[in-house]
Design a protein around this motif. Structure first.
Motif, PDB file in Angstrom:
ATOM      1  N   ARG A  52       4.895   9.836  -0.920  1.00  0.00           N
ATOM      2  CA  ARG A  52       3.968  10.512  -1.698  1.00  0.00           C
ATOM      3  C   ARG A  52       4.451  11.025  -3.187  1.00  0.00           C
ATOM      4  NH1 ARG A  52      -0.489  12.572   1.241  1.00  0.00           N
ATOM      5  NH2 ARG A  52      -0.323  11.660   3.563  1.00  0.00           N
ATOM      6  N   THR A  53       5.515  10.428  -3.696  1.00  0.00           N
ATOM      7  CA  THR A  53       5.988  10.572  -4.863  1.00  0.00           C
ATOM      8  C   THR A  53       5.588   9.322  -5.530  1.00  0.00           C
ATOM      9  OG1 THR A  53       8.029   9.690  -4.388  1.00  0.00           O
ATOM     10  CG2 THR A  53       7.993  12.015  -4.327  1.00  0.00           C
ATOM     11  N   ALA A  54       5.130   8.205  -4.919  1.00  0.00           N
ATOM     12  CA  ALA A  54       4.805   7.105  -5.523  1.00  0.00           C
ATOM     13  C   ALA A  54       3.579   6.959  -6.175  1.00  0.00           C
ATOM     14  CB  ALA A  54       4.884   5.809  -4.464  1.00  0.00           C
ATOM     15  N   LEU A  55       3.400   5.941  -6.864  1.00  0.00           N
ATOM     16  CA  LEU A  55       2.069   5.778  -7.542  1.00  0.00           C
ATOM     17  C   LEU A  55       1.089   5.157  -6.488  1.00  0.00           C
ATOM     18  CD1 LEU A  55       3.033   4.458 -10.770  1.00  0.00           C
ATOM     19  CD2 LEU A  55       1.833   6.338 -10.431  1.00  0.00           C
ATOM     20  N   MET A  56       1.590   4.159  -5.683  1.00  0.00           N
ATOM     21  CA  MET A  56       1.125   3.537  -4.713  1.00  0.00           C
ATOM     22  C   MET A  56       2.191   3.587  -3.434  1.00  0.00           C
ATOM     23  SD  MET A  56      -1.547   0.377  -5.684  1.00  0.00           S
ATOM     24  CE  MET A  56      -0.101  -0.742  -5.953  1.00  0.00           C
ATOM     25  N   ASP A  68       5.758  -2.802   4.229  1.00  0.00           N
ATOM     26  CA  ASP A  68       5.777  -1.435   3.448  1.00  0.00           C
ATOM     27  C   ASP A  68       6.257  -1.853   2.188  1.00  0.00           C
ATOM     28  OD1 ASP A  68       5.850  -0.639   5.942  1.00  0.00           O
ATOM     29  OD2 ASP A  68       7.674   0.226   5.925  1.00  0.00           O
ATOM     30  N   LEU A  69       5.500  -1.074   1.072  1.00  0.00           N
ATOM     31  CA  LEU A  69       5.354  -1.333  -0.222  1.00  0.00           C
ATOM     32  C   LEU A  69       5.279   0.060  -0.891  1.00  0.00           C
ATOM     33  CD1 LEU A  69       5.932  -3.569  -2.529  1.00  0.00           C
ATOM     34  CD2 LEU A  69       3.585  -3.728  -2.303  1.00  0.00           C
ATOM     35  N   PRO A 105      -3.327   7.788  -4.613  1.00  0.00           N
ATOM     36  CA  PRO A 105      -3.936   8.985  -4.996  1.00  0.00           C
ATOM     37  C   PRO A 105      -4.953   8.867  -6.173  1.00  0.00           C
ATOM     38  CG  PRO A 105      -1.669   9.061  -5.845  1.00  0.00           C
ATOM     39  CD  PRO A 105      -1.999   8.003  -4.761  1.00  0.00           C
ATOM     40  N   THR A 106      -6.013   9.714  -6.333  1.00  0.00           N
ATOM     41  CA  THR A 106      -6.808   9.545  -7.531  1.00  0.00           C
ATOM     42  C   THR A 106      -6.275   9.519  -8.877  1.00  0.00           C
ATOM     43  OG1 THR A 106      -7.521  11.882  -7.093  1.00  0.00           O
ATOM     44  CG2 THR A 106      -8.847  10.240  -6.082  1.00  0.00           C
ATOM     45  N   SER A 107      -5.005  10.139  -8.855  1.00  0.00           N
ATOM     46  CA  SER A 107      -4.421  10.141 -10.265  1.00  0.00           C
ATOM     47  C   SER A 107      -3.853   9.122 -10.464  1.00  0.00           C
ATOM     48  CB  SER A 107      -3.359  11.469 -10.101  1.00  0.00           C
ATOM     49  OG  SER A 107      -2.716  11.041  -9.063  1.00  0.00           O
TER      50      SER A 107
END
Lengths: 267, 326
Positions: free
Chosen positions: B68-72, B91-92, B131-133
């Protein structure tokens, strides 16, 4: 030579000009998305609509619109499956619809019925009632096309890019198919089932070499189509030949000139 | 802030459907769906050649929950079409300021994986966290653009985001394509088209740039220039970058991680810096050598004709997936 302006000539002219403007942007998108065959299938399905209209004794334009929209929905549904290319489904539907339409109309009205008017249009037989369909339907289609224009262009240009940017391509494709079906159904009166796709596509072909943006292409296509309508009707009245084919032939002449000019420029 | 995650799990019926789960239940479900017991093709000799650190990008059994620290972040993605597993348990993760390069042979599923990550295609199984961010700027393969549409660069950049003329000029200047503004898309060179596509992506003000084979059809110097540009965008804007390379062995030197896939993750790691390598510099020139790196990798397994992994045989001297002669 017919005296100018007879009411039926005026009606033909106004209906032709309105549909020329409505059909031009749709014709451009058909060209970009290589959907000519889809359009042909929708057009030939319209003949079944004529038969249903005759059988149920309802307004023919209404029954043709319903038949074309139903055909569009079937195509949208077929488009979801990936087993067969849409082309093969179209190849089947296209001819089946035409054959069924001819048989159904002949069964209903007997062999004496003149199919020429449906196949090639009868622009000088446009009635006041038809005019209402053309003007109201045309205005609605044009308004919807303008509202969807940006997303339609983006999906045509690059579907994955548009999807990644948040456009639902299925939604804009489906909406376009239905707009196309309505336009084909209304234009059928003027140029007939067999020529209606030329009425949409040929002005777009003529406009392509002259345009630098999608919007200009649509506007130039509309101008070409209007010249085609005026020139075609004039030719038709002067030489006393059918109106629909005259309009399409005039458009084709303009497209050939445009393409030849572009060819000589690029050399 | 905790973002809701969409979890895709297999259902018990013959149909595969998507189940949206609250974030708390995700981990437990995942352990079921990604366990290697349901790997369709067993590969007894398949070992796993790198150490399992965090975010190693490999698709093997140590995967737990999305990062959850990743952009994707993706865990255990599966995508099956016509009974072929195009993507088999990948996994990526892509983090901010990180350049991840995907390589693999033709048909390895690189573009499919990108489409899954972007949401263009939906995975049959697995979990995808976006995430939407995370705002994605997507640069598609350039030859996909429909040429029948007349389109100036300016109109192309304005289309969709409603960018002003000033913003368009600034974006084109940033990618070094300022003079293309009034040209037709169809008249641009390969390198120019890529720069215009990158400018369009930048107009969305993304924090993640996804590029599908940006250097395809561009010569070595052009490729090095493009990689310079992508590297400077990462440095100046702090973008995360997910990049698909068309070349199995030459990648962007600034890549933080290179992931070689062939349906599954074959191997991953850092590119070896070869700028110092005299032979390489002689071949491609010092400019190119600064931006490109040779990714040398040795596979511990190979693939049979169906794409299923199998141990390396003694007779095969090839280290490239899918070319072995079993």
């Amino acid at each position: 030579m017919i005296e100018w302006p007879e009411p039926f000539v005026l009606r033909a002219l106004v209906a032709g000009l309105v549909l020329a403007v409505v059909a031009a942007p749709l014709g451009c998108i058909v060209l970009w998305r290589r959907m000519a065959y889809v359009g042909e299938t929708l057009a030939q399905s319209s003949l079944l609509g004529v038969a249903f209209g005759m059988a149920l004794n309802v307004d023919l334009t209404l029954s043709v619109i319903i038949a074309a929209v139903l055909a569009a929905l079937i195509l949208i549904w077929f488009g979801q499956q990936k087993l067969l290319a849409l082309d093969s489904v179209l190849g089947l539907m296209h001819h089946a619809a035409l054959a069924m339409g001819v048989i159904a109309i002949t069964l209903l009205k007997g062999p004496a019925i003149d199919l020429m008017g449906f196949l090639f249009g009868d622009v000088f037989a446009v009635t006041r009632n038809d005019m209402i369909w053309v003007v109201v339907g045309g205005a609605l289609v044009l308004a919807a096309t303008l509202a969807l224009w940006r997303s339609l262009v983006r999906v045509s240009l690059h579907e994955d890019l548009a999807t990644a940017e948040g456009i639902d391509p299925r939604l804009s494709r489906g909406a376009f198919d239905i707009l196309l079906a309505v336009t084909i159904a209304v234009s059928m009166k003027i140029v007939g089932i067999l020529l209606v796709m030329a009425f949409l596509i040929v002005p777009a072909v003529a406009a392509r070499p002259l345009a630098s943006t999608p919007e200009r292409m649509a506007i130039i296509a509309a101008i070409v189509a209007m010249i085609g309508v005026v020139g075609g009707l004039f030719f038709s009245l002067t030489v006393d030949v059918p109106g629909g084919p005259s309009i399409v032939l005039t458009m084709c002449a303009l497209a050939v000139i445009s393409l030849m000019a572009a060819g000589s420029r690029s050399r | 802030m905790r973002q809701p995650a969409q979890s895709l799990t297999p259902s018990s019926s013959a149909f595969r459907r998507y189940v949206i789960l609250p974030a708390e239940t995700v981990t437990a479900t995942l352990e079921q769906s990604v366990s290697h017991a349901d790997r369709p093709v067993g590969s007894p000799g398949q070992s796993h050649a790198h150490d399992h650190g965090a975010a190693c990008g490999c698709g093997q059994a140590h995967s737990t929950a999305v990062d959850r620290t990743a952009l994707m972040s993706a865990r255990g993605l599966w995508f099956t079409r016509h009974r072929r597993d195009l993507i088999a348990g990948i996994d990526l993760d892509v983090h901010a300021r990180e350049i991840v390069t995907l390589i693999g042979p033709n048909g390895a599923g690189k573009t499919t994986l990108v489409k899954l990550m972007l949401g263009i295609e939906k995975p049959d199984r697995g979990e995808l966290y976006r995430p939407t961010s995370t705002l994605i700027g997507y640069v598609p393969q350039r030859f996909d653009i429909e040429r029948a549409i007349p389109m100036t660069v300016a109109r192309f950049l304005a289309l969709g985001h409603g960018a002003s003329d000033d913003e368009i000029a600034a974006a084109l200047a940033e990618v070094g394509a300022a003079r293309t503004v009034d040209q037709q898309l169809s008249q641009l060179s390969g390198g120019e088209t890529q720069r215009v596509l990158i400018a369009r992506a930048l107009l969305r003000r993304p924090n993640l740039l996804v590029l599908d084979e940006p250097a395809r059809g561009v010569d070595y110097v052009g490729e090095a220039d493009l990689y310079d540009l992508i590297g400077s965008l990462r440095d100046n804007r702090g973008l995360g970058v997910l990049l698909v390379s068309h070349d199995l062995h030459v990648v962007m030197a600034k890549s933080d991680r290179v992931i070689c896939i062939n349906g599954h993750v074959c191997c991953s790691g850092k590119p070896e810096a070869v700028a110092k390598h005299a032979e390489y510099a002689r071949l491609f020139g010092p400019r190119a050598a600064g931006a490109l790196a040779v990714y040398t990798h040795h596979h511990d397994h190979q693939h049979d004709l169906s794409g299923a992994p199998s141990p390396v045989t003694q007779t095969s001297g090839l280290d490239v997936d899918g070319r072995s002669s079993t």
